[in-house]
Design a protein around this motif. Structure first.
Motif, PDB file in Angstrom:
ATOM      1  N   GLN A 163      -0.516  -5.771 -16.955  1.00  0.00           N
ATOM      2  CA  GLN A 163       0.789  -5.136 -17.007  1.00  0.00           C
ATOM      3  C   GLN A 163       1.621  -5.663 -15.971  1.00  0.00           C
ATOM      4  N   GLN A 164       1.053  -5.070 -14.552  1.00  0.00           N
ATOM      5  CA  GLN A 164       1.754  -5.613 -13.440  1.00  0.00           C
ATOM      6  C   GLN A 164       1.055  -6.047 -12.472  1.00  0.00           C
ATOM      7  N   VAL A 165       1.512  -6.904 -11.489  1.00  0.00           N
ATOM      8  CA  VAL A 165       0.827  -7.363 -10.338  1.00  0.00           C
ATOM      9  C   VAL A 165       1.528  -7.381  -8.977  1.00  0.00           C
ATOM     10  N   SER A 166       0.823  -6.960  -7.916  1.00  0.00           N
ATOM     11  CA  SER A 166       1.580  -7.121  -6.543  1.00  0.00           C
ATOM     12  C   SER A 166       0.930  -7.878  -5.738  1.00  0.00           C
ATOM     13  N   LEU A 167       1.621  -8.780  -5.073  1.00  0.00           N
ATOM     14  CA  LEU A 167       0.933  -9.822  -3.944  1.00  0.00           C
ATOM     15  C   LEU A 167       1.618  -9.516  -2.636  1.00  0.00           C
TER      16      LEU A 167
ATOM     17  N   ALA B 138       6.074 -10.342   0.053  1.00  0.00           N
ATOM     18  CA  ALA B 138       5.750  -9.239  -0.943  1.00  0.00           C
ATOM     19  C   ALA B 138       6.319  -9.476  -2.317  1.00  0.00           C
ATOM     20  N   THR B 139       5.699  -9.692  -3.195  1.00  0.00           N
ATOM     21  CA  THR B 139       6.229  -9.709  -4.532  1.00  0.00           C
ATOM     22  C   THR B 139       5.481  -8.973  -5.556  1.00  0.00           C
ATOM     23  N   ARG B 140       6.393  -8.470  -6.470  1.00  0.00           N
ATOM     24  CA  ARG B 140       5.796  -7.747  -7.679  1.00  0.00           C
ATOM     25  C   ARG B 140       6.430  -8.193  -9.053  1.00  0.00           C
ATOM     26  N   ILE B 141       5.463  -8.252  -9.642  1.00  0.00           N
ATOM     27  CA  ILE B 141       6.029  -8.288 -11.157  1.00  0.00           C
ATOM     28  C   ILE B 141       5.801  -7.063 -11.869  1.00  0.00           C
ATOM     29  N   GLY B 142       6.756  -6.478 -12.322  1.00  0.00           N
ATOM     30  CA  GLY B 142       6.629  -5.087 -12.618  1.00  0.00           C
ATOM     31  C   GLY B 142       6.331  -4.976 -14.298  1.00  0.00           C
ATOM     32  N   GLN B 143       6.621  -5.893 -15.068  1.00  0.00           N
ATOM     33  CA  GLN B 143       6.272  -5.745 -16.397  1.00  0.00           C
ATOM     34  C   GLN B 143       6.158  -7.234 -17.155  1.00  0.00           C
TER      35      GLN B 143
ATOM     36  N   LYS C 280       4.633 -20.101  -8.201  1.00  0.00           N
ATOM     37  CA  LYS C 280       4.307 -19.886  -9.640  1.00  0.00           C
ATOM     38  C   LYS C 280       2.653 -19.794  -9.565  1.00  0.00           C
ATOM     39  N   THR C 281       2.215 -20.955  -8.969  1.00  0.00           N
ATOM     40  CA  THR C 281       0.798 -21.222  -9.034  1.00  0.00           C
ATOM     41  C   THR C 281       0.073 -19.992  -8.253  1.00  0.00           C
ATOM     42  N   SER C 282       0.855 -19.637  -7.077  1.00  0.00           N
ATOM     43  CA  SER C 282       0.056 -18.466  -6.395  1.00  0.00           C
ATOM     44  C   SER C 282      -0.054 -17.215  -7.111  1.00  0.00           C
ATOM     45  N   ILE C 283       0.873 -17.015  -8.191  1.00  0.00           N
ATOM     46  CA  ILE C 283       0.881 -15.694  -8.991  1.00  0.00           C
ATOM     47  C   ILE C 283      -0.433 -16.033  -9.845  1.00  0.00           C
ATOM     48  N   LEU C 284      -0.615 -17.076 -10.425  1.00  0.00           N
ATOM     49  CA  LEU C 284      -2.129 -17.160 -11.278  1.00  0.00           C
ATOM     50  C   LEU C 284      -3.059 -17.333 -10.692  1.00  0.00           C
TER      51      LEU C 284
ATOM     52  N   THR D  54      -2.816 -12.275   8.943  1.00  0.00           N
ATOM     53  CA  THR D  54      -4.529 -12.071   9.106  1.00  0.00           C
ATOM     54  C   THR D  54      -5.112 -11.366   7.827  1.00  0.00           C
ATOM     55  N   SER D  55      -4.358 -11.113   6.844  1.00  0.00           N
ATOM     56  CA  SER D  55      -4.766 -10.357   5.516  1.00  0.00           C
ATOM     57  C   SER D  55      -3.933 -10.469   4.386  1.00  0.00           C
ATOM     58  N   PHE D  56      -4.473 -10.287   3.254  1.00  0.00           N
ATOM     59  CA  PHE D  56      -3.652 -10.137   2.045  1.00  0.00           C
ATOM     60  C   PHE D  56      -4.084  -9.001   1.223  1.00  0.00           C
ATOM     61  N   ARG D  57      -3.224  -8.684   0.159  1.00  0.00           N
ATOM     62  CA  ARG D  57      -3.679  -7.492  -0.516  1.00  0.00           C
ATOM     63  C   ARG D  57      -2.985  -8.012  -1.940  1.00  0.00           C
ATOM     64  N   LEU D  58      -4.000  -7.834  -2.915  1.00  0.00           N
ATOM     65  CA  LEU D  58      -3.386  -7.848  -4.371  1.00  0.00           C
ATOM     66  C   LEU D  58      -3.889  -6.546  -5.263  1.00  0.00           C
ATOM     67  N   ASP D  59      -2.926  -5.912  -5.861  1.00  0.00           N
ATOM     68  CA  ASP D  59      -3.088  -4.863  -6.744  1.00  0.00           C
ATOM     69  C   ASP D  59      -2.486  -5.360  -8.096  1.00  0.00           C
ATOM     70  N   ALA D  60      -3.052  -4.856  -9.054  1.00  0.00           N
ATOM     71  CA  ALA D  60      -2.794  -4.963 -10.440  1.00  0.00           C
ATOM     72  C   ALA D  60      -3.220  -3.978 -11.385  1.00  0.00           C
ATOM     73  N   THR D  61      -2.543  -3.860 -12.539  1.00  0.00           N
ATOM     74  CA  THR D  61      -2.775  -2.713 -13.490  1.00  0.00           C
ATOM     75  C   THR D  61      -2.998  -3.660 -14.643  1.00  0.00           C
TER      76      THR D  61
END
Length: 132
Positions: free
Chosen positions: A7-11, A19-24, A40-44, A70-77
């Motif tokens: 539904q949504q993803v944040s990188l 800092a990228t968010r695809i909200g819908q 584009k490939t990084s989102i996949l 030194t870090s990354f965070r990924l969040d998704a619904t």
């Protein structure tokens, strides 16, 4: 859960994304467009990490961290066909020692194996051209 879709993803500081968010996301088909090197490939790849805890490219976690960080965070619904939401967060901190933290619906998982299989995912890359 079957029939999950993102539904949504944040990188955050993942590959070339600061800092990228695809909200819908659309319910059926989504198209990512942009010039070469736009991410584009990084989102996949982020969706692969969120589903399988690793990249479909075979890169190790340290290689996924944006240069200079030194870090990354990924969040998704993700949402099921029954409208049940599944929130996944993965945070990686390079070391020493390197540390990866995975949470599902705010519950921290003890191992990556607890996440694998929750979101069905298939990735076909140019290296898989014999299959297609």
């Amino acid at each position: 859960m079957t029939g999950l879709r993102c539904q949504q993803v944040s990188l955050s500081t993942f590959r070339n994304h600061s800092a990228t968010r695809i909200g819908q996301f659309a319910p059926k088909i989504n198209v990512l467009t942009g010039p070469n090197g736009a991410g584009k490939t990084s989102i996949l790849e982020a969706l692969s990490v969120l589903s399988l805890t690793k990249s479909f490219t075979g890169s190790d976690d340290r290689a996924l961290v944006r240069t200079g960080n030194t870090s990354f965070r990924l969040d998704a619904t993700f949402i099921s066909e029954l409208n049940v939401e599944l929130h996944i967060s993965i945070e990686y901190q390079s070391g020493p020692p390197a540390k990866k933290s995975i949470t599902v619906n705010n519950d921290r998982l003890r191992s990556s194996a607890e996440l694998i299989g929750r979101m069905p995912i298939v990735s076909l890359t140019p290296d898989d051209k014999a299959i297609t």
